[in-house]
Design a protein around this motif. Structure first.
Motif, short mmCIF file in Angstrom:
data_model
loop_
_atom_site.label_atom_id
_atom_site.label_comp_id
_atom_site.label_asym_id
_atom_site.label_seq_id
_atom_site.Cartn_x
_atom_site.Cartn_y
_atom_site.Cartn_z
N ILE A 21 0.94 -1.26 0.27
CA ILE A 21 -0.04 0.05 0.03
C ILE A 21 0.78 1.22 -0.18
O ILE A 21 1.74 1.14 0.99
CB ILE A 21 -0.86 -0.01 1.24
CG1 ILE A 21 -1.97 -1.40 1.16
CG2 ILE A 21 -1.59 1.25 1.12
CD1 ILE A 21 -2.63 -1.39 2.50
N GLU A 24 0.06 8.12 1.03
CA GLU A 24 -0.63 9.04 0.24
C GLU A 24 0.21 9.97 -0.22
O GLU A 24 -0.09 10.65 -1.61
CB GLU A 24 -2.01 9.79 1.08
CG GLU A 24 -2.70 10.41 0.02
CD GLU A 24 -3.49 11.38 0.76
OE1 GLU A 24 -4.76 10.75 0.97
OE2 GLU A 24 -3.45 12.62 0.99
N GLU A 138 -10.59 10.59 -2.22
CA GLU A 138 -9.69 9.50 -1.80
C GLU A 138 -8.59 9.13 -2.81
O GLU A 138 -8.78 9.22 -4.19
CB GLU A 138 -10.76 8.22 -1.82
CG GLU A 138 -10.13 7.17 -1.10
CD GLU A 138 -11.02 5.97 -1.24
OE1 GLU A 138 -12.32 5.92 -1.10
OE2 GLU A 138 -10.36 4.70 -1.53
N SER A 140 -5.27 6.57 -3.29
CA SER A 140 -4.71 5.20 -3.00
C SER A 140 -3.70 4.73 -4.11
O SER A 140 -4.11 5.16 -5.08
CB SER A 140 -5.79 4.28 -2.52
OG SER A 140 -6.61 3.95 -3.55
#
Lengths: 154, 140
Positions: A21, A24, A138, A140
């Protein structure tokens, strides 16, 4: 393009399918660096559509030009859209992608108040091009965990 | 008689022939699927193969699969863009996604040597998107 190796002290996080992941802040840096993305939206019949666009990321917003058509109709509706950039290195198999979710709307160049240096994807457009803005809700990103070094865009 | 110039669409973009679209679909390793999930558009990069007019992807359990199980509509896109010369192309297609369950067919697909975008495969499944329209454009 090369991303900085995350500091060893920083915890690397992975999702359920084993992909790393991205923070940001990394996603935002990628969005600034890239110039080709894809806009995804739902058309009037409820069907998913995806279109490649030349874009600029400025003050946390995505800007691209659109000729009249599906993209602009979606923008005029204030539709929910997604926006994607990705990269893959065939030599190493490294890959990454960043996804923005948000709402899009048409904007005037003067409203942006900044020279976007953004020439439309369609240089030879026969129809008027309108500037479209995506306001992200958002941001990601994911990266294949295969390599110790960050992937590069070819 | 062959036209002097390649055909263009209403925006002035060169329209790629079906043969050129097929060639690009057969030789490009990475594409993107777009689908509607929980009422919102989603785009995901995928490794894929183009087999007999269908896009075949291998996936783990996730939102891609949820949509496929509902036989959802997918959009599929490949592109290439050179920022220096500002030239490129894109191919778009749409179709219904289904999960491949036939064992013989799965075995045939396994032989393609296709790996999912995410390597860790717990629930390894094949999804086929039978494209019912394919269009390609070149920007130069």
């Amino acid at each position: 393009m090369r991303f900085e190796e995350p500091p060893a002290v920083r915890q690397r996080r992975f999702d359920e399918s084993g992909m790393e992941i991205l923070a940001e802040s990394t996603c935002v840096r990628i969005l600034h660096d890239q110039s080709l993305g894809r806009v995804g939206f739902i058309d009037d019949d409820g069907e998913p559509l995806v279109l490649p666009v030349s874009y600029r990321f400025h003050r946390r917003r995505v800007y691209f030009y659109s000729s009249e058509g599906a993209k602009l109709r979606a923008a005029t509706r204030g539709a929910r859209v997604c926006f994607e950039v990705d990269g893959w290195n065939p030599a190493t198999g490294d890959g990454w992608s960043v996804l923005v979710k948000g709402v899009c709307r048409p904007v005037e160049e003067e409203e942006v108040g900044f020279d976007l240096d953004l020439r439309p994807w369609l240089r030879t457009a026969l129809r008027p091009m309108k500037l479209v803005e995506i306001v992200p809700e958002e941001i990601s990103g994911r990266r294949l965990p295969s390599g110790p070094v960050a992937p590069e865009w070819d | 008689m062959e036209p002097m110039n390649p055909p263009t669409d209403h925006r002035g973009l060169e329209v790629l022939s079906p043969e050129e679209c097929d060639r690009l679909l057969e030789t490009t390793p990475i594409g993107r699927v777009a689908f509607v999930h929980a009422g919102e558009p989603q785009i995901l990069p995928v490794n894929y193969r183009y087999v007999e007019g269908s896009i075949v992807i291998r996936t783990t359990v996730g939102s891609k699969l949820d949509v496929a199980e509902m036989e959802g509509r997918f959009a599929f896109e490949i592109d290439d863009w050179d920022p220096a010369t500002r030239t490129g192309w894109s191919v778009l297609g749409h179709g219904i996604a289904t999960v491949v369950t036939d064992e013989e067919e799965v075995a045939r697909l396994e032989a393609l040597g296709l790996h999912p975008w995410a390597e860790e495969t717990t629930g390894d499944l094949w999804i086929r998107i039978i494209l019912d329209d394919v269009t390609g454009r070149r920007i130069s």
